[in-house]
Design an enzyme around this catalytic site. Sequence first.
Site, PDB file in Angstrom:
ATOM      1  N   GLY A  43      14.457 -29.259  52.061  1.00 49.17           N
ATOM      2  CA  GLY A  43      14.511 -28.087  51.306  1.00 49.17           C
ATOM      3  C   GLY A  43      14.757 -29.089  49.877  1.00 49.17           C
ATOM      4  O   GLY A  43      16.179 -29.508  50.035  1.00 49.17           O
ATOM      5  N   VAL A  97       7.859 -28.630  56.901  1.00 53.71           N
ATOM      6  CA  VAL A  97       8.305 -28.755  58.203  1.00 53.71           C
ATOM      7  C   VAL A  97       8.133 -27.521  58.996  1.00 53.71           C
ATOM      8  O   VAL A  97       8.554 -26.439  58.714  1.00 53.71           O
ATOM      9  CB  VAL A  97      10.091 -29.150  58.051  1.00 53.71           C
ATOM     10  CG1 VAL A  97      10.529 -29.212  59.368  1.00 53.71           C
ATOM     11  CG2 VAL A  97      10.115 -30.380  57.240  1.00 53.71           C
ATOM     12  N   GLU A 108      19.012  -6.464  38.444  1.00 54.75           N
ATOM     13  CA  GLU A 108      18.433  -7.441  37.408  1.00 54.75           C
ATOM     14  C   GLU A 108      17.184  -6.897  37.071  1.00 54.75           C
ATOM     15  O   GLU A 108      16.688  -6.984  36.005  1.00 54.75           O
ATOM     16  CB  GLU A 108      18.778  -8.706  37.687  1.00 54.75           C
ATOM     17  CG  GLU A 108      20.177  -9.138  37.660  1.00 54.75           C
ATOM     18  CD  GLU A 108      20.585 -10.771  37.944  1.00 54.75           C
ATOM     19  OE1 GLU A 108      21.622 -10.875  37.809  1.00 54.75           O
ATOM     20  OE2 GLU A 108      19.659 -11.314  38.473  1.00 54.75           O
ATOM     21  N   ASP A 114      21.419 -20.588  52.354  1.00 62.27           N
ATOM     22  CA  ASP A 114      21.005 -19.232  52.818  1.00 62.27           C
ATOM     23  C   ASP A 114      20.678 -19.326  54.364  1.00 62.27           C
ATOM     24  O   ASP A 114      20.637 -18.440  55.116  1.00 62.27           O
ATOM     25  CB  ASP A 114      19.666 -18.903  52.011  1.00 62.27           C
ATOM     26  CG  ASP A 114      19.946 -18.259  50.669  1.00 62.27           C
ATOM     27  OD1 ASP A 114      21.259 -18.266  50.333  1.00 62.27           O
ATOM     28  OD2 ASP A 114      19.138 -17.755  49.851  1.00 62.27           O
ATOM     29  N   ALA A 136      23.930 -19.242  45.383  1.00 65.21           N
ATOM     30  CA  ALA A 136      23.594 -20.493  45.043  1.00 65.21           C
ATOM     31  C   ALA A 136      24.986 -21.221  45.023  1.00 65.21           C
ATOM     32  O   ALA A 136      24.754 -22.476  45.866  1.00 65.21           O
ATOM     33  CB  ALA A 136      22.945 -20.775  43.508  1.00 65.21           C
TER      34      ALA A 136
END
Length: 437
Positions: free
Chosen positions: A13, A81, A173, A302, A318
């Site tokens: 990732g 993967v 948002e 996450d 994040a």
Amino acid sequence: MSTNAKREVVIIGGGFGGIKTAKMLAKADVNITLIDKTNHHLFQPLLYQVATAALSPGDIAVPIRAIFSKQKNVKVMLGEVVEVLEQQKVVRLKDDRLIPFDTLVVACGAKYNYFGNTAWEKHAPGLKTISNALNIRERILMSLEKADQIESAEERQKYLNFVVIGGGPTGVEMAGAIAEIAKRNMMRDYNNFSPDQTHVYLIEAGPRILNGYDETLSEKAVGMLQELGVEVLQNTPVTNIERDKIFLVGSVIESPNIIWAAGVVANAIIKTLDVETDRAGRAIVAPDMSLPRHRDIFVIGDAAHMLDDKGNPLPAIAPVAMQQGKYVASLLKDASKYNAAVREPFRYLDKGSMATIGRARAVADIRGFKVSGFFAWAMWSVIHILFLIGFRNRLHVFVEWMWHYFTYKRGVRLITDRPGDTIGHSELETNTFGRGA
Ligand SMILES: Cc1cc2nc3c(=O)[nH]c(=O)nc-3n(C[C@H](O)[C@H](O)[C@H](O)COP(=O)(O)OP(=O)(O)OC[C@H]3O[C@@H](n4cnc5c(N)ncnc54)[C@H](O)[C@@H]3O)c2cc1C
């Protein structure tokens, strides 16, 4: 690993956690293989701006190879993967290649959770990839084009309805940005309908939006959304979603613009690991982010379930992924710290949370200091510009935001023909546009 060979670190990732881990290992005496199924790092917090035509995909995505072009100990590999084989210490890619590791960092993120209703996904796409954002942008723009050509107000209405499901920061948002489009800045370009005919709904099953925030900020957010013209429906569970239709208890809203932003579930790779998982499928890691039965395998971001000092799960944001990446790199940089018997536990430093609402408003909670309105938005803007990777991107996003702030215009209102995209299948698809209008 032989005693004098370099440690082989494989990172799955190139998101916030994976990139941070690899960057923090720039000077470490290890070989890093960073595998991602896409060739780019994506700044997901600004995806909604691509979906609402404020930014272009290139503003918020950077090729992973470009990030590491000068870091000689990183090999970037494009590949998906599918499985981790702990005993053999290899990961298997979709094309059956096997990549060996001494240490594995799983930073594969999460995906949207449809709570078992898999059929809903094609009618209510989530916002997770550039492709998702472009599809949503296309649906919104196509709806307005379609509405501009339909004479019957009754038939036109569904194209003027926009529904966002999920009152977390992403949903808030997204709803605010759609309201800017549907109620304000693009309306002067259409003659056939007026802003008061457009409806933007934000639907939340729980008692309040921005559930993880202080109650006063949730209330402020509701007020700001309402000022923008968003209809905020709290305590309103969705009972079903069909093509262009969303069913609530006692009512139905017709719209080709249904966007899902309600909860995440861990990536499928986690299922292949020898580890217990939480209800969202995240790996329940040891205090050092490793798997309790495999101390050379770390799961971060996450994909990991880790508790804070008060016993609450860390949020899927994040800064958590980045701090965990930095922490794992700190272990790998120093052999004496890496020994599983002496590893210090990971500690999250909560620097606060914020969500933006429309053009120049936001709510923020910075270590108990609660702010809202323009000042919170200014803070949000600075922080997001600083965290974007790449000088060109930062400069361009800054210029776009200033342009948008002063002119109210959205620059990227393009409807493009992108064959192969599968999310949209409603009447709004490019090839069927115009039918029956
Ligand atoms: C729309 C949206 C808005 C958000 N807004 C905010 C915000 O304002 N503030 C905030 O702090 N957080 C926000 N977040 C959350 C934040 O983006 C995540 O918490 C963060 O990206 C998690 O980092 P990560 O490294 O765990 O995973 P990610 O950043 O998701 O990276 C995972 C990477 O793994 C790759 N990958 C996945 N599966 C495979 C596989 N099988 N093989 C190879 N590669 C794979 C993916 O391509 C991706 O590059 C938002 C998220 C979304 C979706």
